[in-house]
Design a protein around this motif. Structure first.
Motif, short mmCIF file in Angstrom:
data_model
loop_
_atom_site.label_atom_id
_atom_site.label_comp_id
_atom_site.label_asym_id
_atom_site.label_seq_id
_atom_site.Cartn_x
_atom_site.Cartn_y
_atom_site.Cartn_z
N LEU A 57 0.84 -1.20 0.00
CA LEU A 57 0.00 0.00 0.00
C LEU A 57 0.88 1.25 0.00
CD1 LEU A 57 -3.05 0.62 0.26
CD2 LEU A 57 -2.68 0.83 2.71
N ALA A 58 1.88 1.25 0.86
CA ALA A 58 2.78 2.39 0.96
C ALA A 58 3.47 2.62 -0.38
CB ALA A 58 3.81 2.17 2.05
N ASP A 59 3.81 1.53 -1.04
CA ASP A 59 4.45 1.60 -2.33
C ASP A 59 3.52 2.27 -3.34
OD1 ASP A 59 6.91 0.96 -3.47
OD2 ASP A 59 6.05 -0.75 -4.55
N GLY A 60 2.29 1.82 -3.38
CA GLY A 60 1.29 2.40 -4.29
C GLY A 60 1.00 3.85 -3.98
N LEU A 61 1.18 4.22 -2.74
CA LEU A 61 0.91 5.59 -2.30
C LEU A 61 2.17 6.45 -2.32
CD1 LEU A 61 -1.53 4.93 0.70
CD2 LEU A 61 -2.10 6.16 -1.40
N GLU A 62 3.24 5.88 -2.85
CA GLU A 62 4.52 6.59 -2.96
C GLU A 62 4.98 7.15 -1.61
OE1 GLU A 62 4.24 9.38 -6.24
OE2 GLU A 62 3.06 7.94 -7.40
N THR A 63 4.78 6.38 -0.58
CA THR A 63 5.21 6.80 0.75
C THR A 63 5.75 5.57 1.49
OG1 THR A 63 4.51 7.96 2.76
CG2 THR A 63 2.88 6.53 1.72
N SER A 64 5.89 5.66 2.78
CA SER A 64 6.40 4.53 3.57
C SER A 64 5.38 4.11 4.63
CB SER A 64 7.70 4.92 4.25
OG SER A 64 7.45 5.97 5.18
N VAL A 65 5.53 2.91 5.14
CA VAL A 65 4.66 2.44 6.21
C VAL A 65 4.85 3.34 7.43
CG1 VAL A 65 4.17 0.52 7.79
CG2 VAL A 65 4.67 0.06 5.39
N SER A 66 6.09 3.71 7.62
CA SER A 66 6.44 4.61 8.72
C SER A 66 5.59 5.90 8.69
CB SER A 66 7.90 4.99 8.57
OG SER A 66 8.58 4.89 9.76
N GLN A 67 5.51 6.45 7.50
CA GLN A 67 4.77 7.69 7.30
C GLN A 67 3.26 7.44 7.49
OE1 GLN A 67 7.02 10.17 5.79
NE2 GLN A 67 5.61 11.69 6.60
N LEU A 68 2.78 6.37 6.91
CA LEU A 68 1.35 6.06 7.00
C LEU A 68 0.90 5.80 8.43
CD1 LEU A 68 0.62 3.64 3.99
CD2 LEU A 68 -0.17 6.00 4.27
N THR A 69 1.81 5.30 9.26
CA THR A 69 1.44 4.96 10.63
C THR A 69 1.83 6.04 11.63
OG1 THR A 69 3.47 3.67 10.94
CG2 THR A 69 1.53 2.46 10.22
N GLU A 70 2.34 7.14 11.11
CA GLU A 70 2.74 8.24 12.00
C GLU A 70 1.54 8.78 12.80
OE1 GLU A 70 4.82 11.43 10.06
OE2 GLU A 70 6.73 10.54 10.61
N VAL A 71 0.37 8.64 12.22
CA VAL A 71 -0.86 9.11 12.90
C VAL A 71 -1.08 8.43 14.25
CG1 VAL A 71 -2.21 9.93 10.96
CG2 VAL A 71 -2.12 7.49 11.42
N PHE A 72 -0.42 7.29 14.45
CA PHE A 72 -0.60 6.58 15.72
C PHE A 72 0.39 7.03 16.79
CE2 PHE A 72 -2.22 3.53 12.56
CZ PHE A 72 -3.49 3.34 13.08
N ASN A 73 1.37 7.81 16.38
CA ASN A 73 2.40 8.21 17.34
C ASN A 73 1.83 9.08 18.44
OD1 ASN A 73 3.89 6.89 15.48
ND2 ASN A 73 5.29 8.54 15.01
N GLY A 74 2.14 8.69 19.65
CA GLY A 74 1.68 9.50 20.78
C GLY A 74 0.31 9.13 21.30
N THR A 75 -0.51 8.50 20.49
CA THR A 75 -1.84 8.12 20.97
C THR A 75 -1.78 7.03 22.03
OG1 THR A 75 -2.12 6.53 19.19
CG2 THR A 75 -3.03 8.72 18.82
N GLU A 76 -0.66 6.29 22.03
CA GLU A 76 -0.53 5.21 23.01
C GLU A 76 -0.28 5.76 24.42
OE1 GLU A 76 1.75 3.07 19.57
OE2 GLU A 76 1.23 5.13 20.01
N SER A 77 0.16 6.99 24.47
CA SER A 77 0.57 7.53 25.77
C SER A 77 -0.57 8.01 26.66
CB SER A 77 1.57 8.66 25.57
OG SER A 77 1.02 9.64 24.73
N ASP A 78 -1.76 8.21 26.07
CA ASP A 78 -2.84 8.62 26.97
C ASP A 78 -3.59 7.42 27.54
OD1 ASP A 78 -3.81 10.64 24.23
OD2 ASP A 78 -3.85 8.46 24.29
#
Lengths: 79, 79
Positions: A57-78
């Motif tokens: 998917l990341a390949d098709g979207l010309e991005t990385s999995v890292s980038q696609l999952t960045e939206v989850f960063n920090g949400t685990e801390s609350d």
């Protein structure tokens, strides 16, 4: 630990990147070798993709999995 | 489409982070609610985890999915 809402941010992230590239769900599906309905489900947070599918998917979207999952960063801390 | 070698970098990334925290596979498994053998398989690139499992794993490893999957970014040594 159930995280029922966890897939929604990924869906938003996918949709945003897809639209940025001016791709239809169908076009993106073609690029990745997925079915259009799978893309649609993903964008609505209705699918829990495997890492290998995320990589395609990341390949098709010309991005990385890292980038696609960045939206989850920090949400685990609350908690 | 099989991408047999793609999971190896994730395994390395998991192991590195686990050892950094001084955790045994068993301890990490306990933290995540996984079986120790699942952690062992992941670290050897023998499992293709779902996003929800990656989120649990990242939580147990006190990091993010973004960070764990940075090894796939294919760019230089950006960390």
């Amino acid at each position: 630990m159930a995280m029922p809402k966890s897939l929604i941010p990924l869906g938003q992230s996918i949709k945003k990147q897809r639209e940025l590239l001016g791709l239809s769900q169908e076009k993106l599906a073609d690029r990745c070798g997925f079915d259009r309905t799978y893309i649609s489900m993903l964008e609505r947070g209705k699918r829990n993709p495997s890492l290998l599918n995320l990589l395609r998917l990341a390949d098709g979207l010309e991005t990385s999995v890292s980038q696609l999952t960045e939206v989850f960063n920090g949400t685990e801390s609350d908690r």
